[in-house]
Enzyme design. Structure first.
Site, short mmCIF file in Angstrom:
data_model
loop_
_atom_site.label_atom_id
_atom_site.label_comp_id
_atom_site.label_asym_id
_atom_site.label_seq_id
_atom_site.Cartn_x
_atom_site.Cartn_y
_atom_site.Cartn_z
N GLY A 143 -60.23 -9.86 93.10
CA GLY A 143 -61.55 -9.79 93.71
C GLY A 143 -62.68 -9.93 92.70
O GLY A 143 -63.79 -10.31 93.06
N GLU A 166 -53.06 -11.36 92.65
CA GLU A 166 -52.69 -10.59 93.86
C GLU A 166 -51.22 -10.77 94.24
O GLU A 166 -50.61 -9.88 94.81
CB GLU A 166 -53.58 -11.01 95.04
CG GLU A 166 -55.03 -10.59 94.92
CD GLU A 166 -55.91 -11.62 94.25
OE1 GLU A 166 -55.39 -12.51 93.53
OE2 GLU A 166 -57.14 -11.53 94.42
N GLU A 189 -63.08 -13.57 92.38
CA GLU A 189 -63.64 -14.06 93.65
C GLU A 189 -65.12 -13.71 93.77
O GLU A 189 -65.92 -14.51 94.27
CB GLU A 189 -62.85 -13.47 94.82
CG GLU A 189 -61.43 -14.04 94.86
CD GLU A 189 -60.53 -13.28 95.82
OE1 GLU A 189 -60.33 -12.07 95.62
OE2 GLU A 189 -60.03 -13.90 96.78
N ALA A 244 -60.24 -5.94 93.35
CA ALA A 244 -60.49 -4.92 94.36
C ALA A 244 -59.74 -3.66 93.91
O ALA A 244 -58.75 -3.76 93.16
CB ALA A 244 -59.99 -5.40 95.72
N1 CAA Z 1 -57.88 -1.28 90.88
C1 CAA Z 1 -57.85 0.03 90.57
N2 CAA Z 1 -57.72 0.46 89.30
C2 CAA Z 1 -57.61 -0.48 88.33
C3 CAA Z 1 -57.62 -1.85 88.60
C4 CAA Z 1 -57.77 -2.25 89.96
N3 CAA Z 1 -57.86 -3.53 90.33
N4 CAA Z 1 -57.47 -2.51 87.44
C5 CAA Z 1 -57.37 -1.59 86.48
N5 CAA Z 1 -57.45 -0.35 87.00
C6 CAA Z 1 -57.38 0.94 86.32
C7 CAA Z 1 -55.96 1.25 85.86
O1 CAA Z 1 -55.22 1.82 86.93
C8 CAA Z 1 -56.22 2.22 84.75
O2 CAA Z 1 -56.50 3.48 85.30
P1 CAA Z 1 -55.88 4.82 84.59
O3 CAA Z 1 -56.50 4.87 83.22
O4 CAA Z 1 -56.35 5.93 85.49
O5 CAA Z 1 -54.41 4.62 84.54
C9 CAA Z 1 -57.52 1.69 84.12
O6 CAA Z 1 -58.13 0.87 85.12
C10 CAA Z 1 -57.27 0.85 82.89
O7 CAA Z 1 -56.33 -0.16 83.24
P2 CAA Z 1 -55.00 -0.45 82.37
O8 CAA Z 1 -54.53 0.79 81.71
O9 CAA Z 1 -54.04 -1.17 83.26
O10 CAA Z 1 -55.61 -1.44 81.27
P3 CAA Z 1 -54.86 -2.58 80.46
O11 CAA Z 1 -55.85 -3.01 79.43
O12 CAA Z 1 -53.52 -2.15 80.03
O13 CAA Z 1 -54.64 -3.77 81.52
C11 CAA Z 1 -55.31 -5.28 83.28
C12 CAA Z 1 -55.74 -4.47 82.04
C13 CAA Z 1 -54.36 -6.39 82.87
C14 CAA Z 1 -56.58 -5.86 83.87
C15 CAA Z 1 -54.61 -4.33 84.28
O14 CAA Z 1 -55.42 -3.18 84.49
C16 CAA Z 1 -54.36 -4.96 85.63
O15 CAA Z 1 -53.44 -5.75 85.77
N6 CAA Z 1 -55.18 -4.58 86.64
C17 CAA Z 1 -54.98 -5.05 88.01
C18 CAA Z 1 -55.45 -6.48 88.18
C19 CAA Z 1 -55.19 -6.93 89.59
O16 CAA Z 1 -54.07 -6.95 90.08
N7 CAA Z 1 -56.28 -7.33 90.30
C20 CAA Z 1 -56.19 -7.79 91.68
C21 CAA Z 1 -56.41 -6.66 92.63
S1 CAA Z 1 -56.07 -7.12 94.31
C22 CAA Z 1 -57.50 -7.86 94.86
O17 CAA Z 1 -58.45 -8.04 94.13
C23 CAA Z 1 -57.51 -8.26 96.33
C24 CAA Z 1 -58.58 -9.25 96.69
O18 CAA Z 1 -58.42 -10.44 96.50
C25 CAA Z 1 -59.80 -8.81 97.35
#
Ligand code: CAA
Length: 262
Positions: free
Chosen positions: A113, A136, A116, A69
């Site tokens: 998400g 998460e 999911e 998400a």
């Molecule tokens: N939401 C918003 N933006 C996201 C995102 C997310 N879930 N995942 C990645 N991005 C964005 C980053 O902020 C980044 O944006 P900028 O270039 O503007 O900084 C861009 O995508 C590229 O990401 P990274 O630079 O972090 O890329 P990476 O290759 O170094 O890492 C990754 C990849 C490990 C997937 C890392 O991006 C990450 O950990 N993302 C978050 C994953 C996460 O926590 N997901 C769960 C979200 S909560 C949820 O989903 C709730 C639910 O159950 C409904």
């Protein structure tokens, strides 16, 4: 001009074709925001109602199916907002209304998400570079789109606890071994593989495909006795269809069936 949040394509040349939905926020690793999920829901319902569509595939790109998400959007939400807008329930769960099969074709990250969403689909075909996880907990929350319920049904309690409590990722091999994904293919063959599975489904009897899906979901979502009773009623009802007569007659006559979708 802003980029569309999803891209749709129609594939195949039979009477019933496959709708492919591509999640399209590459700069955010396909993070799923509200507007995207509304659009996806509308596309899903339209394809489900379209008699010319037999199966739907959801995919992302080679780097990410969806990295979760949208954290930037969620960071601004408070309790009253998520409660009053029925966050997740309102638009993500539109997918669960779809009666036709929905295949998730997953390459790259399927996190939070994203994982999911893939699990809400009927089965998952993974590219060899796929990575699944429910991270998460690292954001101070928990999976909120069914992850704590669907993941243990797919991979069991121990691996779910491991993934949900540590937030670690698992690769495609581990996901297949655990039963989360049905097959693994080379990343550059992912869409072809998903479309050929979908083409097989499109060539079958739509009513029995939809009811088979409903029966498997009954098992996945409920108790055993209820599920078996439900399956038996549906099985009996299929003897009222022309496709059952045709399918069995074709087998006995050693010819290909000509399903009429009724
Ligand atoms: N939401 C918003 N933006 C996201 C995102 C997310 N879930 N995942 C990645 N991005 C964005 C980053 O902020 C980044 O944006 P900028 O270039 O503007 O900084 C861009 O995508 C590229 O990401 P990274 O630079 O972090 O890329 P990476 O290759 O170094 O890492 C990754 C990849 C490990 C997937 C890392 O991006 C990450 O950990 N993302 C978050 C994953 C996460 O926590 N997901 C769960 C979200 S909560 C949820 O989903 C709730 C639910 O159950 C409904």
């Amino acid at each position: 001009m802003t980029e569309p949040l999803i891209l749709t394509e129609i594939h195949g040349d039979g009477e019933r074709r496959t709708a492919l939905i591509r999640i399209n926020r590459p700069k955010q690793l396909n993070a799923l925001n509200d507007a995207l999920m509304v659009e996806m829901g509308q596309a899903l319902i339209a394809f489900d109602r379209d008699d010319a569509i037999g199966c739907i595939v959801i995919t992302g790109n080679e780097k990410a199916f969806a990295a979760g998400a949208d954290i930037a959007a969620m960071a601004k939400y408070d309790y009253m907002h998520v409660h009053q807008t029925e966050y997740i329930t309102r638009n993500w769960e539109t997918l669960l209304q779809v009666r036709k099969p929905v295949i998730a074709a997953v390459a790259g990250f399927a996190l939070g998400g994203g994982c999911e969403l893939a699990m809400m689909c009927d089965f998952i075909i993974a590219a060899d570079n796929a990575k699944f996880g429910q991270p998460e907990i690292k954001l101070g929350v928990i999976p909120g789109a069914g992850g704590t319920q669907r993941l243990p049904r797919a991979v069991g309690k121990s691996k779910t606890m491991d993934l949900v409590l540590t937030g670690r990722m698992m690769d495609a091999t581990e996901a297949e071994r655990a039963g989360l994904v049905s097959r693994i293919v080379a990343a550059d063959k992912l869409i072809d593989e998903a479309l050929s599975a979908a083409a097989i489904i499109c060539g079958l009897s739509g009513p029995s495909v939809a009811l088979a899906k409903a029966c498997v979901n009954k098992s996945f979502e409920g108790g055993l006795r209820d599920g078996i009773d439900y399956e038996r009623r549906i099985f009996h009802s299929l003897f009222a269809t022309e496709d059952q007569k045709e399918g069995m007659d074709a087998f006995l006559s050693k010819r290909a069936p000509q399903f009429k979708q009724r």
